[in-house]
Write an enzyme that holds these catalytic residues in place. Structure first.
Site, PDB file in Angstrom:
ATOM      1  N   GLU A  17       3.447 -18.256  21.000  1.00 23.24           N
ATOM      2  CA  GLU A  17       2.434 -18.929  21.836  1.00 23.24           C
ATOM      3  C   GLU A  17       2.234 -18.184  23.147  1.00 23.24           C
ATOM      4  OE1 GLU A  17       4.496 -22.613  21.834  1.00 23.24           O
ATOM      5  OE2 GLU A  17       3.628 -23.260  19.939  1.00 23.24           O
ATOM      6  N   ASP A 207       0.283 -28.086  10.997  1.00 15.01           N
ATOM      7  CA  ASP A 207       0.771 -28.793   9.794  1.00 15.01           C
ATOM      8  C   ASP A 207       0.425 -30.271   9.967  1.00 15.01           C
ATOM      9  OD1 ASP A 207       3.326 -28.345  11.777  1.00 15.01           O
ATOM     10  OD2 ASP A 207       3.267 -30.364  10.977  1.00 15.01           O
TER      11      ASP A 207
HETATM   12  N1  ADE Z   1       5.017 -28.776  16.145  1.00 19.14           N
HETATM   13  C1  ADE Z   1       4.252 -28.353  15.126  1.00 19.14           C
HETATM   14  N2  ADE Z   1       4.366 -29.151  14.064  1.00 19.14           N
HETATM   15  C2  ADE Z   1       5.246 -30.123  14.406  1.00 19.14           C
HETATM   16  C3  ADE Z   1       5.790 -31.224  13.719  1.00 19.14           C
HETATM   17  N3  ADE Z   1       5.447 -31.491  12.475  1.00 19.14           N
HETATM   18  N4  ADE Z   1       6.683 -31.996  14.384  1.00 19.14           N
HETATM   19  C4  ADE Z   1       7.031 -31.724  15.655  1.00 19.14           C
HETATM   20  N5  ADE Z   1       6.550 -30.688  16.340  1.00 19.14           N
HETATM   21  C5  ADE Z   1       5.659 -29.885  15.722  1.00 19.14           C
END
Ligand code: ADE
Length: 239
Positions: A17, A207
């Site tokens: 990032e 996700d």
């Molecule tokens: N950052 C990206 N995806 C995440 C997730 N599923 N849970 C917590 N932090 C995240």
């Protein structure tokens, strides 16, 4: 501090990032505080200070505090990826926080605190929804819409847990109205609130916090980080 203009602070959990920001930056220098690297430089001609804090609420709050003490940023922007948990939120979407909640802070057994509600100094004021600066968030939203067609704006749920369980994601959405979950937004906003620094949280969805999350997360993290960086580079002059 290098520049007389107060820099824009950028806090990201992962190296990918911060790397995305640094790739587009000029005149970059680095200093270390609290074992974290703080990069200063210019992004689209605007002074910034950026740091990789590593995941989690404590890391990000520490990072924001060090940034506040050493660089006096005029705003701290927490960037990164997040799990999409709102029903309309898809991988690749941008989510900008109106506020962030520390969903795993639980003082409810004491009787007078709601889940996520935290007593703050100096007078034990109770805060659950840590605010993000409205004007800055609106600018980020407009820039995201112009660049990517659409953007979500709403609550983000922060906790020390990588969410890979759709039932838990659903609970976060239903309990806090959260559109996305991550591990640093609310703690950054918490540090900003105590230091009277405006905060913004800009996340790209890597996700959906479900069974595929651990596979999708590394696959989409880099792409998502670049998406956020492109957005930031375009809008930073107006912040
Ligand atoms: N950052 C990206 N995806 C995440 C997730 N599923 N849970 C917590 N932090 C995240």
């Amino acid at each position: 501090m290098k520049s007389e203009i107060q820099p824009i602070g950028i806090v990201g959990a992962m190296q990918v990032e911060i790397e995305a920001v640094l790739e587009a930056a000029k005149e970059v220098t680095v200093q270390e505080h609290a074992s974290m690297k703080f990069y200063t430089g210019l992004l689209s001609g605007v002074p910034f200070v950026a740091a990789q804090c590593s995941p989690g609420k404590v890391n990000s709050a520490l990072c924001a505090q060090v940034m506040a003490d050493h660089y006096r940023p005029r705003l701290i922007l927490n960037i990164g990826v997040a799990g999409g948990i709102g029903p309309e939120v898809r991988i690749g979407d941008v989510v900008i926080a109106t506020s962030c909640v520390q969903y795993d802070y639980d003082g409810t057994a004491l009787g007078d605190l709601r889940l996520g509600e935290i007593e703050l100094p100096p007078e034990s004021q109770k805060v659950r929804d840590f605010p993000c600066d409205r004007e800055i968030s609106e600018k980020l939203q407009k820039a995201a819409e112009a660049l990517y067609g659409h953007c979500h704006r709403g609550a983000i749920a922060t906790g020390d847990r990588f969410v890979a369980d759709p039932a838990f994601g659903k609970w976060l959405y239903e309990t806090f109205g959260a559109l996305a979950c991550e591990m640093e937004g609310a703690s950054t906003a918490h540090a900003c609130l105590l230091n009277h620094i405006p905060c913004a949280v800009l996340r790209t969805i890597s996700d959906n916090g479900n069974e595929e999350a651990t596979v999708d997360f590394p696959t989409f993290a880099r792409e998502s980080a670049h998406k956020a960086q492109k957005l930031l580079a375009g809008v930073i002059e107006s912040l």
